[in-house]
Design a protein around this motif. Structure first.
Motif, PDB file in Angstrom:
ATOM      1  N   ALA A   1      -4.572  -2.772  -7.981  1.00  0.00           N
ATOM      2  CA  ALA A   1      -5.194  -4.038  -8.385  1.00  0.00           C
ATOM      3  C   ALA A   1      -6.032  -4.624  -7.249  1.00  0.00           C
ATOM      4  O   ALA A   1      -7.148  -5.111  -7.474  1.00  0.00           O
ATOM      5  N   ILE A   2      -5.528  -4.575  -6.031  1.00  0.00           N
ATOM      6  CA  ILE A   2      -6.264  -5.113  -4.883  1.00  0.00           C
ATOM      7  C   ILE A   2      -7.526  -4.292  -4.627  1.00  0.00           C
ATOM      8  O   ILE A   2      -8.603  -4.846  -4.407  1.00  0.00           O
ATOM      9  N   HIS A   3      -7.407  -2.974  -4.685  1.00  0.00           N
ATOM     10  CA  HIS A   3      -8.594  -2.134  -4.477  1.00  0.00           C
ATOM     11  C   HIS A   3      -9.638  -2.353  -5.581  1.00  0.00           C
ATOM     12  O   HIS A   3     -10.831  -2.440  -5.291  1.00  0.00           O
ATOM     13  N   ARG A   4      -9.193  -2.469  -6.837  1.00  0.00           N
ATOM     14  CA  ARG A   4     -10.141  -2.695  -7.941  1.00  0.00           C
ATOM     15  C   ARG A   4     -10.842  -4.037  -7.797  1.00  0.00           C
ATOM     16  O   ARG A   4     -12.060  -4.132  -7.919  1.00  0.00           O
ATOM     17  N   ALA A   5     -10.066  -5.088  -7.554  1.00  0.00           N
ATOM     18  CA  ALA A   5     -10.646  -6.431  -7.484  1.00  0.00           C
ATOM     19  C   ALA A   5     -11.464  -6.642  -6.212  1.00  0.00           C
ATOM     20  O   ALA A   5     -12.444  -7.379  -6.218  1.00  0.00           O
ATOM     21  N   GLY A   6     -11.067  -5.994  -5.128  1.00  0.00           N
ATOM     22  CA  GLY A   6     -11.759  -6.180  -3.857  1.00  0.00           C
ATOM     23  C   GLY A   6     -13.028  -5.372  -3.721  1.00  0.00           C
ATOM     24  O   GLY A   6     -13.874  -5.686  -2.887  1.00  0.00           O
ATOM     25  N   GLY A   7     -13.145  -4.329  -4.532  1.00  0.00           N
ATOM     26  CA  GLY A   7     -14.353  -3.514  -4.497  1.00  0.00           C
ATOM     27  C   GLY A   7     -14.320  -2.441  -3.431  1.00  0.00           C
ATOM     28  O   GLY A   7     -13.347  -2.274  -2.704  1.00  0.00           O
ATOM     29  N   PRO A   8     -15.425  -1.707  -3.321  1.00  0.00           N
ATOM     30  CA  PRO A   8     -15.482  -0.528  -2.451  1.00  0.00           C
ATOM     31  C   PRO A   8     -15.374  -0.839  -0.959  1.00  0.00           C
ATOM     32  O   PRO A   8     -15.069   0.045  -0.169  1.00  0.00           O
ATOM     33  N   GLU A   9     -15.606  -2.077  -0.574  1.00  0.00           N
ATOM     34  CA  GLU A   9     -15.533  -2.430   0.847  1.00  0.00           C
ATOM     35  C   GLU A   9     -14.140  -2.177   1.424  1.00  0.00           C
ATOM     36  O   GLU A   9     -14.000  -1.756   2.574  1.00  0.00           O
ATOM     37  N   ILE A  10     -13.108  -2.439   0.618  1.00  0.00           N
ATOM     38  CA  ILE A  10     -11.737  -2.226   1.103  1.00  0.00           C
ATOM     39  C   ILE A  10     -11.479  -0.738   1.300  1.00  0.00           C
ATOM     40  O   ILE A  10     -10.947  -0.322   2.338  1.00  0.00           O
TER      41      ILE A  10
ATOM     42  N   ALA B   1       0.817  -1.213   0.000  1.00  0.00           N
ATOM     43  CA  ALA B   1       0.000   0.000   0.000  1.00  0.00           C
ATOM     44  C   ALA B   1       0.850   1.261   0.000  1.00  0.00           C
ATOM     45  O   ALA B   1       2.044   1.214   0.276  1.00  0.00           O
ATOM     46  N   ASN B   2       0.208   2.384  -0.276  1.00  0.00           N
ATOM     47  CA  ASN B   2       0.873   3.652  -0.015  1.00  0.00           C
ATOM     48  C   ASN B   2       0.382   4.146   1.340  1.00  0.00           C
ATOM     49  O   ASN B   2      -0.584   3.624   1.892  1.00  0.00           O
ATOM     50  N   SER B   3       1.046   5.130   1.901  1.00  0.00           N
ATOM     51  CA  SER B   3       0.759   5.535   3.272  1.00  0.00           C
ATOM     52  C   SER B   3      -0.649   6.088   3.461  1.00  0.00           C
ATOM     53  O   SER B   3      -1.193   6.045   4.565  1.00  0.00           O
ATOM     54  N   SER B   4      -1.286   6.566   2.397  1.00  0.00           N
ATOM     55  CA  SER B   4      -2.645   7.113   2.532  1.00  0.00           C
ATOM     56  C   SER B   4      -3.680   6.032   2.796  1.00  0.00           C
ATOM     57  O   SER B   4      -4.762   6.318   3.303  1.00  0.00           O
ATOM     58  N   LEU B   5      -3.379   4.794   2.428  1.00  0.00           N
ATOM     59  CA  LEU B   5      -4.305   3.653   2.511  1.00  0.00           C
ATOM     60  C   LEU B   5      -5.507   3.800   1.583  1.00  0.00           C
ATOM     61  O   LEU B   5      -6.447   3.029   1.683  1.00  0.00           O
ATOM     62  N   LEU B   6      -5.475   4.749   0.677  1.00  0.00           N
ATOM     63  CA  LEU B   6      -6.659   5.026  -0.137  1.00  0.00           C
ATOM     64  C   LEU B   6      -6.532   4.542  -1.579  1.00  0.00           C
ATOM     65  O   LEU B   6      -7.242   5.010  -2.456  1.00  0.00           O
ATOM     66  N   GLY B   7      -5.661   3.590  -1.807  1.00  0.00           N
ATOM     67  CA  GLY B   7      -5.492   3.040  -3.151  1.00  0.00           C
ATOM     68  C   GLY B   7      -4.401   3.763  -3.905  1.00  0.00           C
ATOM     69  O   GLY B   7      -3.972   4.845  -3.526  1.00  0.00           O
ATOM     70  N   GLY B   8      -3.927   3.141  -4.955  1.00  0.00           N
ATOM     71  CA  GLY B   8      -2.850   3.713  -5.749  1.00  0.00           C
ATOM     72  C   GLY B   8      -2.662   2.895  -7.012  1.00  0.00           C
ATOM     73  O   GLY B   8      -3.620   2.350  -7.543  1.00  0.00           O
ATOM     74  N   GLY B   9      -1.432   2.756  -7.443  1.00  0.00           N
ATOM     75  CA  GLY B   9      -1.124   1.978  -8.634  1.00  0.00           C
ATOM     76  C   GLY B   9      -0.609   0.603  -8.266  1.00  0.00           C
ATOM     77  O   GLY B   9      -0.621   0.206  -7.106  1.00  0.00           O
ATOM     78  N   GLY B  10      -0.135  -0.128  -9.250  1.00  0.00           N
ATOM     79  CA  GLY B  10       0.489  -1.431  -9.029  1.00  0.00           C
ATOM     80  C   GLY B  10      -0.400  -2.397  -8.268  1.00  0.00           C
ATOM     81  O   GLY B  10      -1.610  -2.487  -8.496  1.00  0.00           O
ATOM     82  N   VAL B  11       0.220  -3.115  -7.324  1.00  0.00           N
ATOM     83  CA  VAL B  11      -0.488  -4.103  -6.507  1.00  0.00           C
ATOM     84  C   VAL B  11      -1.630  -3.431  -5.744  1.00  0.00           C
ATOM     85  O   VAL B  11      -2.741  -3.960  -5.657  1.00  0.00           O
ATOM     86  N   ASP B  12      -1.353  -2.264  -5.192  1.00  0.00           N
ATOM     87  CA  ASP B  12      -2.343  -1.532  -4.405  1.00  0.00           C
ATOM     88  C   ASP B  12      -3.612  -1.267  -5.226  1.00  0.00           C
ATOM     89  O   ASP B  12      -4.727  -1.573  -4.787  1.00  0.00           O
TER      90      ASP B  12
END
Length: 169
Positions: free
Chosen positions: A36-45, A23-34
């Motif tokens: 991808a996880i936010h996109r695939a996991g949906g808004p709950e994350i 993750a990045n320090s904001s915890l609010l999503g970003g690029g790369g793995v971060d």
């Protein structure tokens, strides 16, 4: 003893108890793995990350720390978010990178997770050399006392897979 498994593929497709997010320090999503996880996991994350920011992590998550949220729609129970260090030639940040793996395993133990999937933390946009990143990852997992039974390193490309394979042998 924790077994180490290497997989070439997409971390968001791993059926494990916990996925580790670089993750990045904001915890609010970003690029790369971060991202991808936010996109695939949906808004709950993202909702869970926003709740963390509204409580204990108002200034964000510090480098080397880890915290868990729901996994949303991912085939896992939890996402463990950790912030890897940016690589620099001017300062040795190896201990911060090792801390990402140790702290993620600590959080996994608190959750009762037995299977955990890690990406190659900091080796993408943060510029950590893959061979050194693999060495730190494998050495740290092997040296960290944990009840996690399987650590799965999920590696995006052949170069990363080979770097981790050289360390696991």
């Amino acid at each position: 003893m924790t077994s180490i498994v290497l997989v070439r593929g997409d971390i968001t497709q791993q059926h494990v108890d916990a996925l580790v997010n670089a993750a990045n320090s904001s915890l609010l999503g970003g690029g790369g793995v971060d991202g991808a996880i936010h996109r695939a996991g949906g808004p709950e994350i993202l909702e869970a990350c926003r709740a963390l920011r509204a409580s204990h992590y108002g200034k964000g998550l510090r480098t080397g720390q880890a915290v868990a949220t729901t996994a949303g729609r991912l085939p896992a129970r939890w996402v463990i978010h950790t912030v890897g260090p940016r690589f620099t030639h001017e300062e040795d940040r190896s201990e911060l990178l090792a801390s990402c793996y140790r702290e993620s395993l600590r959080v996994a133990d608190e959750l009762g997770a037995r299977t955990v999937a890690f990406p190659a933390i900091s080796t993408g946009i943060y510029g950590w050399p893959i061979d050194d990143g693999a060495r730190i990852a494998v050495e740290t997992v092997r040296a960290t006392p944990t009840a996690v039974e399987e650590v799965r390193f999920v590696l995006f490309d052949e170069r990363a897979y080979e770097a981790f394979a050289a360390q696991v042998r």
